[in-house]
Design a protein around this motif. Structure first.
Motif, short mmCIF file in Angstrom:
data_model
loop_
_atom_site.label_atom_id
_atom_site.label_comp_id
_atom_site.label_asym_id
_atom_site.label_seq_id
_atom_site.Cartn_x
_atom_site.Cartn_y
_atom_site.Cartn_z
N UNK A 75 40.22 4.32 -25.24
CA UNK A 75 41.15 3.55 -26.09
C UNK A 75 40.47 2.29 -26.64
N UNK A 76 40.73 1.96 -27.88
CA UNK A 76 40.12 0.80 -28.54
C UNK A 76 40.96 -0.43 -28.22
N UNK A 77 40.33 -1.40 -27.56
CA UNK A 77 41.05 -2.63 -27.24
C UNK A 77 41.25 -3.46 -28.50
N UNK A 78 42.21 -4.38 -28.43
CA UNK A 78 42.47 -5.24 -29.58
C UNK A 78 41.25 -6.10 -29.90
N UNK A 79 40.54 -6.54 -28.86
CA UNK A 79 39.34 -7.36 -29.06
C UNK A 79 38.27 -6.55 -29.78
N UNK A 80 38.05 -5.29 -29.35
CA UNK A 80 37.05 -4.44 -29.98
C UNK A 80 37.41 -4.16 -31.44
N UNK A 81 38.71 -3.97 -31.68
CA UNK A 81 39.17 -3.70 -33.04
C UNK A 81 38.88 -4.88 -33.95
N UNK A 82 39.21 -6.07 -33.49
CA UNK A 82 39.02 -7.26 -34.32
C UNK A 82 37.55 -7.55 -34.55
N UNK A 83 36.72 -7.28 -33.55
CA UNK A 83 35.29 -7.47 -33.72
C UNK A 83 34.73 -6.50 -34.75
N UNK A 84 35.17 -5.24 -34.69
CA UNK A 84 34.70 -4.25 -35.65
C UNK A 84 35.16 -4.59 -37.06
N UNK A 85 36.38 -5.13 -37.17
CA UNK A 85 36.89 -5.53 -38.48
C UNK A 85 36.03 -6.62 -39.08
N UNK A 86 35.57 -7.56 -38.24
CA UNK A 86 34.73 -8.64 -38.74
C UNK A 86 33.43 -8.09 -39.30
N UNK A 87 32.79 -7.20 -38.55
CA UNK A 87 31.53 -6.64 -39.01
C UNK A 87 31.13 -5.47 -38.13
N UNK A 88 31.34 -4.24 -38.57
CA UNK A 88 30.95 -3.08 -37.77
C UNK A 88 29.48 -3.10 -37.41
N UNK A 89 28.65 -3.73 -38.23
CA UNK A 89 27.21 -3.72 -37.96
C UNK A 89 26.83 -4.57 -36.76
N UNK A 90 27.78 -5.35 -36.21
CA UNK A 90 27.43 -6.18 -35.06
C UNK A 90 27.17 -5.36 -33.82
N UNK A 91 27.52 -4.10 -33.83
CA UNK A 91 27.29 -3.26 -32.65
C UNK A 91 25.87 -2.73 -32.66
N UNK A 92 24.92 -3.63 -32.57
CA UNK A 92 23.52 -3.24 -32.55
C UNK A 92 23.07 -3.10 -31.11
N UNK A 93 21.87 -2.59 -30.94
CA UNK A 93 21.37 -2.38 -29.59
C UNK A 93 21.32 -3.68 -28.82
N UNK A 94 21.59 -3.60 -27.51
CA UNK A 94 21.69 -4.79 -26.68
C UNK A 94 20.42 -5.61 -26.72
N UNK A 95 19.29 -4.97 -26.79
CA UNK A 95 18.04 -5.70 -26.77
C UNK A 95 17.78 -6.49 -28.03
N UNK A 96 18.55 -6.28 -29.09
CA UNK A 96 18.31 -6.95 -30.35
C UNK A 96 19.09 -8.24 -30.47
N UNK A 97 19.96 -8.57 -29.53
CA UNK A 97 20.74 -9.79 -29.60
C UNK A 97 20.53 -10.60 -28.33
N UNK A 98 20.60 -11.93 -28.45
CA UNK A 98 20.44 -12.76 -27.25
C UNK A 98 21.51 -12.45 -26.22
N UNK A 99 21.12 -12.42 -24.96
CA UNK A 99 22.07 -12.17 -23.87
C UNK A 99 21.94 -13.28 -22.84
N UNK A 100 23.06 -13.88 -22.49
CA UNK A 100 23.08 -14.97 -21.53
C UNK A 100 23.56 -14.48 -20.19
N UNK A 101 22.96 -14.98 -19.13
CA UNK A 101 23.35 -14.60 -17.78
C UNK A 101 24.19 -15.71 -17.16
N UNK A 102 25.44 -15.41 -16.86
CA UNK A 102 26.29 -16.35 -16.14
C UNK A 102 26.78 -15.65 -14.88
#
Length: 314
Positions: A75-102
Motif C-alpha cells: 500500500x502507498x502511504x500518504x508520505x510516499x504519495x506526496x513525495x512522488x508527486x513532488x518529483x518521481x525522479x527522487x527515487x534514485x539509488x540509495x548510494x547516489x544521495x547523502x545518507x545521515x546516520x542517527x
C-alpha cells in the motif's frame, strides 16, 4: 491563451490487480490527491485510468502514475504519495544521495533540493539554507549535526536562535530569563528528541556536548571542533550576523537557516540574513541552498499556502 487540453489513457503494464488497488488507494483517494496536485481530471473504470487536462500537466500526472504503479507492491502511504508527486525522479539509488546516520534512523533528503542541501552541508564549512517553513532546512541541519557528533567528526553541537518577539514581549512571559527564552528554542529541542531520543539528548545536554542557547550568549566566544547551527537567522541584526559568523573556530562547521519572508525585526532594521546573502555571494567555501514551496514536506496545504504567498509577492 489557454493551454491545449489532452486526454491520456494510463495502461498498467504488466497488469497486477493488487498493484492497481494500491495505486488508487481506498475509494480512489490517491487519484483524488493526484487530481488536486496536477490540476487534472482522473477517471477510473475498472483497470482503465484516463487523465485529462492541460497537456503538460496531464503528462506529468501520467508519469507519476506510472512511477507509483511500479512501487505499489505494498500500500502507498500518504508520505510516499506526496513525495512522488513532488518529483518521481527522487527515487534514485540509495548510494547516489547523502545518507545521515542517527540513533533513530538513517535519513535522506526527500526532494532534489534537500539532497543538494545535505551534500552542501557535508562539503562546506558554512552553508546557508533559506526558504519557507516546512522545507526541512532546520531539521536536516540538526540531523547533519547529530550525524557528525555520532561519527566523532565534531566534539559538540551548538544550536542557537535570536530571541526576537513575534508580536509578543519577553516581559509578558512568566519566569526567569532562561524560562522566558526557552519557548524560542523549543523547536531545536524537538528536533534533537526526534533524532536522538529523549534520554540520550538529556544526557548529552547535561554533559554539555549539546548546547542550546540564545544568540546573545555567543558573543565573545570562539567555537572550535563544533557543529554550529543558527536558526531563524532572518531575525538577526546585521551586527549579530557578523558576530555569529566570526565565532567559527578550527574544526568547526556552521549552518545558517532562515526565511527572509518572515522577518520580525522592528520596522526599518536590516535583517542580518538578508544582508549576508548579498555580501557573501561568491565567497569561496560558503554554499547557499534556496528552498521553495515545492520543497515543503508538511501537510500539502502548507505547500499550496506558501506557493500562494510567493505568487502574491512576485
Amino acid at each position: 491563451m489557454a493551454a491545449p487540453l489532452r486526454e491520456i489513457e494510463f495502461s498498467a503494464q504488466p497488469f497486477d490487480n493488487r498493484h492497481l488497488a494500491h495505486l488508487c488507494g481506498p475509494l480512489d483517494q490517491n487519484l483524488r490527491e493526484l487530481e488536486l496536485r496536477f490540476d487534472v481530471r482522473i477517471q477510473r473504470r475498472g483497470e482503465s485510468i484516463r487523465v485529462s487536462g492541460p497537456a503538460s500537466q496531464a503528462e506529468e500526472a501520467v508519469h507519476c502514475l506510472r512511477y507509483l504503479y511500479e512501487q505499489a507492491a505494498e500500500p502507498i502511504t500518504l508520505e510516499a504519495l506526496r513525495l512522488a508527486i513532488k518529483s518521481p525522479e527522487t527515487a534514485v539509488a540509495a548510494g547516489e544521495t547523502p545518507r545521515l546516520h542517527t540513533r533513530k534512523t538513517d535519513l535522506r533528503g526527500r526532494t532534489p533540493r534537500q539532497n543538494q542541501y545535505l551534500q552542501q552541508v557535508l562539503d562546506h564549512d558554512l552553508t546557508f539554507g533559506v526558504g519557507p517553513a516546512g522545507t526541512g532546512k532546520t531539521y536536516l541541519a540538526v540531523a547533519c549535526a547529530v550525524d557528525a557528533l555520532e561519527r566523532g567528526l565534531v566534539e559538540r553541537i551548538v544550536l542557537t536562535r535570536p530571541a526576537v518577539e513575534a508580536g509578543e514581549r519577553l516581559g509578558f512571559l512568566p519566569g526567569d530569563l532562561n524560562q522566558k527564552v526557552d519557548p524560542y528554542l523549543r523547536p531545536l529541542y524537538d528536533s534533537l528528541y526526534d533524532l536522538m531520543g529523549f534520554e540520550r539528548t538529556v544526557k548529552l545536554l547535561e554533559r554539555q556536548l549539546i548546547e542550546v542557547a540564545p544568540l546573545a550568549y555567543m558573543r565573545g566566544r570562539t567555537l572550535s571542533n563544533a557543529f554550529i547551527i543558527l536558526d531563524e537567522a532572518q531575525n538577526t541584526s546585521a551586527e549579530q550576523m557578523k558576530m555569529f559568523l566570526t565565532r567559527l573556530g578550527f574544526g568547526s562547521r556552521a549552518v545558517v537557516t532562515g526565511d527572509p519572508s518572515q522577518v520580525d525585526l522592528p520596522r526599518g532594521q536590516t535583517s542580518g540574513l538578508v544582508q549576508a546573502l548579498f555580501i557573501l555571494q561568491g565567497v569561496k567555501g560558503i554554499a547557499f541552498t534556496r528552498f521553495t514551496g515545492d520543497d515543503v514536506v508538511r501537510h500539502p496545504l502548507v505547500g499550496r499556502i506558501v506557493k500562494a504567498y510567493e505568487d502574491h509577492e512576485d
